[in-house]
Design a protein around this motif. Structure first.
Motif, mmCIF file in Angstrom:
data_model
loop_
_atom_site.group_PDB
_atom_site.id
_atom_site.type_symbol
_atom_site.label_atom_id
_atom_site.label_comp_id
_atom_site.label_asym_id
_atom_site.label_seq_id
_atom_site.Cartn_x
_atom_site.Cartn_y
_atom_site.Cartn_z
ATOM 1 N N VAL A 2 48.110 24.094 19.978
ATOM 2 C CA VAL A 2 47.730 24.821 21.172
ATOM 3 C C VAL A 2 46.210 24.925 21.278
ATOM 4 C CG1 VAL A 2 47.757 27.109 20.074
ATOM 5 C CG2 VAL A 2 48.251 26.876 22.521
ATOM 6 N N GLN A 3 45.692 24.859 22.484
ATOM 7 C CA GLN A 3 44.257 24.991 22.729
ATOM 8 C C GLN A 3 44.026 26.157 23.681
ATOM 9 O OE1 GLN A 3 41.470 23.290 21.425
ATOM 10 N NE2 GLN A 3 40.567 25.078 22.433
ATOM 11 N N PRO A 4 43.540 27.279 23.174
ATOM 12 C CA PRO A 4 43.314 28.433 24.050
ATOM 13 C C PRO A 4 42.174 28.196 25.039
ATOM 14 C CG PRO A 4 43.443 29.086 21.736
ATOM 15 C CD PRO A 4 43.309 27.609 21.766
ATOM 16 N N VAL A 5 42.278 28.852 26.176
ATOM 17 C CA VAL A 5 41.240 28.796 27.202
ATOM 18 C C VAL A 5 40.986 30.224 27.688
ATOM 19 C CG1 VAL A 5 40.581 27.900 29.456
ATOM 20 C CG2 VAL A 5 41.961 26.492 27.914
ATOM 21 N N GLU A 6 39.744 30.680 27.539
ATOM 22 C CA GLU A 6 39.388 32.046 27.934
ATOM 23 C C GLU A 6 38.809 32.074 29.333
ATOM 24 O OE1 GLU A 6 38.089 31.413 23.567
ATOM 25 O OE2 GLU A 6 37.912 30.369 25.478
ATOM 26 N N SER A 7 38.944 33.234 29.967
ATOM 27 C CA SER A 7 38.329 33.460 31.270
ATOM 28 C C SER A 7 38.125 34.954 31.468
ATOM 29 C CB SER A 7 39.185 32.891 32.401
ATOM 30 O OG SER A 7 40.443 33.541 32.445
ATOM 31 N N GLY A 8 37.321 35.308 32.463
ATOM 32 C CA GLY A 8 37.176 36.710 32.838
ATOM 33 C C GLY A 8 35.881 37.381 32.433
ATOM 34 N N GLY A 9 35.015 36.667 31.716
ATOM 35 C CA GLY A 9 33.759 37.266 31.322
ATOM 36 C C GLY A 9 32.843 37.521 32.516
ATOM 37 N N GLY A 10 31.764 38.238 32.257
ATOM 38 C CA GLY A 10 30.815 38.513 33.319
ATOM 39 C C GLY A 10 29.776 39.526 32.906
ATOM 40 N N LEU A 11 28.998 39.950 33.893
ATOM 41 C CA LEU A 11 27.934 40.937 33.696
ATOM 42 C C LEU A 11 28.377 42.257 34.311
ATOM 43 C CD1 LEU A 11 25.026 41.829 33.026
ATOM 44 C CD2 LEU A 11 24.333 40.848 35.228
ATOM 45 N N VAL A 12 28.392 43.299 33.494
ATOM 46 C CA VAL A 12 28.793 44.625 33.965
ATOM 47 C C VAL A 12 27.813 45.656 33.435
ATOM 48 C CG1 VAL A 12 31.250 44.034 34.106
ATOM 49 C CG2 VAL A 12 30.318 45.009 31.991
ATOM 50 N N GLN A 13 27.946 46.872 33.942
ATOM 51 C CA GLN A 13 27.111 47.963 33.466
ATOM 52 C C GLN A 13 27.854 48.788 32.423
ATOM 53 O OE1 GLN A 13 25.937 50.097 37.040
ATOM 54 N NE2 GLN A 13 24.099 48.830 37.240
ATOM 55 N N ALA A 14 27.094 49.495 31.624
ATOM 56 C CA ALA A 14 27.696 50.371 30.618
ATOM 57 C C ALA A 14 28.657 51.345 31.300
ATOM 58 C CB ALA A 14 26.616 51.127 29.866
ATOM 59 N N GLY A 15 29.825 51.520 30.673
ATOM 60 C CA GLY A 15 30.849 52.388 31.233
ATOM 61 C C GLY A 15 31.863 51.676 32.102
ATOM 62 N N ASP A 16 31.552 50.450 32.504
ATOM 63 C CA ASP A 16 32.471 49.672 33.340
ATOM 64 C C ASP A 16 33.611 49.088 32.514
ATOM 65 O OD1 ASP A 16 30.088 48.219 35.741
ATOM 66 O OD2 ASP A 16 30.990 50.222 35.561
ATOM 67 N N SER A 17 34.547 48.466 33.228
ATOM 68 C CA SER A 17 35.675 47.800 32.592
ATOM 69 C C SER A 17 35.657 46.321 32.928
ATOM 70 C CB SER A 17 36.999 48.417 33.064
ATOM 71 O OG SER A 17 37.097 49.775 32.700
ATOM 72 N N LEU A 18 36.305 45.550 32.068
ATOM 73 C CA LEU A 18 36.429 44.110 32.274
ATOM 74 C C LEU A 18 37.716 43.665 31.606
ATOM 75 C CD1 LEU A 18 34.538 42.023 33.659
ATOM 76 C CD2 LEU A 18 33.638 41.494 31.379
ATOM 77 N N ARG A 19 38.348 42.661 32.199
ATOM 78 C CA ARG A 19 39.598 42.149 31.643
ATOM 79 C C ARG A 19 39.444 40.663 31.355
ATOM 80 N NH1 ARG A 19 44.865 44.082 31.649
ATOM 81 N NH2 ARG A 19 46.557 42.535 31.658
ATOM 82 N N LEU A 20 39.620 40.295 30.110
ATOM 83 C CA LEU A 20 39.583 38.897 29.699
ATOM 84 C C LEU A 20 41.002 38.360 29.603
ATOM 85 C CD1 LEU A 20 36.934 39.038 26.822
ATOM 86 C CD2 LEU A 20 36.566 38.802 29.274
#
Length: 122
Positions: A2-20
């Motif tokens: 299997v070869q994993p592929v990531e997505s969902g990164g980015g630039l956010v501010q402290a306290g924010d949320s992000l989903r990878l």
């Protein structure tokens, strides 16, 4: 293999949320344990979170426990890392790793994706 592929990164501010997200092209992840690791500039790669093949067992590093949640949807062939209350020290390239054995040691030696950048500004 299997070869994993990531997505969902980015630039956010402290306290924010992000989903990878982590998926695998052409292969199913359902029989694999999955883990998230990260590497900040000038630092060694470190473990973040892991989940077993069925999703009923997870564990986290102390630095993210209570803020990050790893989950999986085998029907959608996806593993997610929900990151809440992000801090500048969470800035790193985040990698998804897969192995059929459920342990950090096995995941380190498993199949890795190319990574996705997460940057948290203060």
């Amino acid at each position: 293999q299997v070869q994993p592929v990531e997505s969902g990164g980015g630039l956010v501010q402290a306290g924010d949320s992000l989903r990878l997200s982590c998926t695998a092209s052409g292969r199913t992840l359902s029989s694999y344990a999955l883990g998230w690791f990260r590497q900040a500039p000038g630092k060694e790669r470190e473990f973040v979170a892991a989940i077993n093949w069925s999703g009923d067992s997870t564990y986290y590093s102390d630095s993210v426990k209570g803020r990050f949640t790893i989950s999986r949807d085998n029907g959608k062939n996806t593993v997610a890392l929900q990151m809440n209350n992000l801090k500048p020290e969470d800035t790193a390239v985040y990698f998804c790793a897969a192995d059929q054995r459920y342990s950090v040691v096995a995941l380190v030696r498993g199949s890795w994706g190319q990574g996705t950048q997460v940057t948290v500004s203060s």
